[in-house]
Enzyme design. Structure first.
Site, PDB file in Angstrom:
ATOM      1  N   HIS A  20       0.682  -4.491  10.153  1.00 48.14           N
ATOM      2  CA  HIS A  20       0.205  -5.667   9.401  1.00 48.14           C
ATOM      3  C   HIS A  20       1.099  -5.963   8.196  1.00 48.14           C
ATOM      4  O   HIS A  20       0.657  -6.589   7.240  1.00 48.14           O
ATOM      5  CB  HIS A  20      -1.242  -5.483   8.932  1.00 48.14           C
ATOM      6  CG  HIS A  20      -2.177  -5.049  10.013  1.00 48.14           C
ATOM      7  ND1 HIS A  20      -2.717  -5.922  10.927  1.00 48.14           N
ATOM      8  CD2 HIS A  20      -2.645  -3.815  10.350  1.00 48.14           C
ATOM      9  CE1 HIS A  20      -3.494  -5.260  11.762  1.00 48.14           C
ATOM     10  NE2 HIS A  20      -3.458  -3.970  11.449  1.00 48.14           N
TER      11      HIS A  20
ATOM     12  N   SER B   8      23.890 -20.211  -3.069  1.00 50.48           N
ATOM     13  CA  SER B   8      23.125 -21.421  -3.372  1.00 50.48           C
ATOM     14  C   SER B   8      24.005 -22.386  -4.145  1.00 50.48           C
ATOM     15  O   SER B   8      24.845 -21.966  -4.943  1.00 50.48           O
ATOM     16  CB  SER B   8      21.892 -21.060  -4.201  1.00 50.48           C
ATOM     17  OG  SER B   8      21.310 -22.214  -4.772  1.00 50.48           O
TER      18      SER B   8
ATOM     19  N   LYS C  61      21.890 -16.152  -5.940  1.00 46.19           N
ATOM     20  CA  LYS C  61      21.328 -16.077  -4.596  1.00 46.19           C
ATOM     21  C   LYS C  61      22.323 -15.530  -3.578  1.00 46.19           C
ATOM     22  O   LYS C  61      23.506 -15.838  -3.593  1.00 46.19           O
ATOM     23  CB  LYS C  61      20.868 -17.461  -4.124  1.00 46.19           C
ATOM     24  CG  LYS C  61      19.719 -18.048  -4.919  1.00 46.19           C
ATOM     25  CD  LYS C  61      18.410 -17.329  -4.640  1.00 46.19           C
ATOM     26  CE  LYS C  61      17.913 -17.529  -3.241  1.00 46.19           C
ATOM     27  NZ  LYS C  61      17.633 -18.951  -2.923  1.00 46.19           N
TER      28      LYS C  61
ATOM     29  N   GLU D 179      18.348 -16.307   9.497  1.00 43.53           N
ATOM     30  CA  GLU D 179      17.409 -17.425   9.551  1.00 43.53           C
ATOM     31  C   GLU D 179      17.766 -18.376  10.691  1.00 43.53           C
ATOM     32  O   GLU D 179      16.876 -18.908  11.371  1.00 43.53           O
ATOM     33  CB  GLU D 179      17.411 -18.162   8.214  1.00 43.53           C
ATOM     34  CG  GLU D 179      16.810 -17.334   7.078  1.00 43.53           C
ATOM     35  CD  GLU D 179      17.001 -17.969   5.716  1.00 43.53           C
ATOM     36  OE1 GLU D 179      17.611 -19.063   5.661  1.00 43.53           O
ATOM     37  OE2 GLU D 179      16.546 -17.388   4.717  1.00 43.53           O
TER      38      GLU D 179
END
Length: 462
Positions: free
Chosen positions: A160, A281, A287, A294
């Site tokens: 979980h 970024s 970043k 992704e």
């Protein structure tokens, strides 16, 4: 439509379709990638026609040489593809006629575009199964390298997405080695089933010419000819099996991609992705975005979509061939392209990423990850029924939460207020290293078991 295209159709149509019909009917925009398979099938067919005396050796030789020229033109980018000629089959045949004249017209004897496209597409999908297997083996090797390096590196195991029990980095990496091994077996199974030849089924009923289907099957690397001519031209199970296998493999890739996204975040800091597979970024200089992971996670939807799309195309078609089936290739091509891209990117990311060992260990020691070890100790050492041990352990976890500490930080006196039989040696099982070392069952996370599995997979993959 051009005069040559009308000739290809024969005399049935006095005029060609208008531009809209030409656009919806043509497939050359994407099926041109079947050219190597189409030419291989045509060469095998021509050789068989000559061997059975259906065409002369002279014509067969002219066809063979002409097809090699066509293939060379396609490979060098000099081939004049025509939308008016609809598909790769007619484009190749028309160019062959330009090159060798009348013998080109004999190539289509005892053959239809129905069995021709079926053999071309089957050959192409078979090649994709082989390429997927190679790419998956490379990904397994990258994962195995990570597992070998971190056989005894402790990290949290999750259920979980909550800390459950300590495991090792090597054990976690090997879980994906196992998943991708099953993917390889699915592609292998699909390849075995698809390795039968539809060539010679002609339009749907076979042919009256004395062809040798075993000869063409062997020439193209098939195990045997397909046994039913109707099935041979109507079957697209092979593409569906490939897409189903690709979809399951893609799901595994997406799960790993999601973990890499989570693990590389500032909140987890389990892994550091290399600059090769990260981006920055445009506005936030701190970043490091896991864009490759992704994009893999997103591209998986296209593979799932192709599987559903082709199932939908095929679900209501009566035997045998319907023009609907022209929609089989574009979806499959896209899925195969995206699967291979995702596999290559994932292999590179896994090979280049760095596991942050100290962060993994710190996380493993938090979240009461050794609670099950405590419960097992109560069963083993004090003879408590597991449900009673579970209750005692839950009370101790609640106590630790109240004190804002973890289980190993409780004192013996604290523990004895919950159960007076608890002894000092309980602390031996509360360390994360002791926890993972104790999981010695086959397939468990104990470093000794992980080392054995690493050795096994090195042998398999070498």
């Amino acid at each position: 439509m051009t005069k040559s295209a009308n000739t290809m159709w024969g005399g049935r149509f006095a005029a060609g379709p208008d531009a809209i019909m030409e656009a919806i009917n043509a497939s050359i925009g994407y099926d041109r990638r079947l050219a190597p398979q189409d030419i291989a099938g045509s060469r095998a067919h021509a050789a068989m026609l000559a061997a059975t005396g259906i065409i002369t050796d002279t014509d067969a030789e002219a066809i063979r040489e002409g097809l090699l020229t066509v293939l060379s033109e396609i490979e060098t980018g000099a081939f004049p593809f025509s939308t008016a000629l609809e598909d790769i089959h007619m484009n190749v045949e028309a160019r062959l006629r330009d090159l060798i004249g009348e013998p080109a017209g004999r190539l289509h004897t005892a053959r239809s575009r129905n069995d021709q496209v079926a053999v071309d597409f089957r050959l192409w999908v078979r090649d994709q199964c082989d390429q997927a297997d190679e790419a998956l083996a490379a990904l397994q090797a990258s994962l195995l390298g990570q597992a070998d390096a971190g056989v005894d590196w402790v990290m949290p195991g999750f259920t979980h997405l909550q800390t459950a029990q300590p495991v090792t980095w090597g054990h976690h990496m090997l879980a994906y080695v196992e998943m991708f091994a099953r993917d390889r077996s699915r592609f292998a199974d699909a390849r075995k089933r698809m390795n039968t030849s539809p060539l010679g089924a002609a339009a749907l009923a076979g042919t009256s010419f004395p062809i040798d289907r075993q000869m063409t099957a062997e020439a193209l690397g098939f195990d045997r000819p397909m046994s039913n001519s109707l099935d041979a031209v109507a079957d697209r199970d092979f593409a569906l099996e490939f897409l189903a296998s690709a979809s399951i493999c893609a799901m595994h890739l997406s799960r790993l991609a999601e973990e890499l996204v989570i693990w590389s975040s500032a909140q987890f800091r389990f892994v550091k992705m290399s600059d090769k597979w990260s981006t920055g970024s445009s506005i936030m200089p701190q970043k490091r975005n896991p864009d490759a992971a992704e994009l893999i996670r997103a591209k998986i939807g296209r593979i799932f979509g192709a599987n559903v799309a082709l199932m939908t195309v095929m679900k209501g078609l009566p035997l045998t061939y319907s023009k609907d089936m022209q929609e089989d290739k574009e979806q499959t091509f896209d899925a195969a392209d995206n699967l291979m891209l995702a596999l290559a990117a994932m292999t590179g990311m896994v090979a280049d990423m760095t596991a942050e060992r100290e962060n993994l260990k710190a996380a493993a020691a938090s979240g009461f990850s050794t609670a099950t070890d405590l419960a097992d100790w109560l069963v083993r050492e004090l003879g408590l029924p597991f449900r009673d041990a579970h209750h005692v352990t839950g009370s101790l976890v609640a106590m630790a939460e109240g004190k804002n500490c973890d289980l190993p930080d409780l004192t013996l006196e604290d523990m004895q207020t919950v159960h007076d039989g608890i002894r000092a040696d309980v602390f031996d099982v509360l360390g994360v290293e002791n926890s993972v070392a104790s999981r010695t069952s086959f397939g468990g996370t104990a470093p000794a078991q992980v080392r054995a599995q690493v050795a096994h997979w090195k042998e398999v993959l070498k």
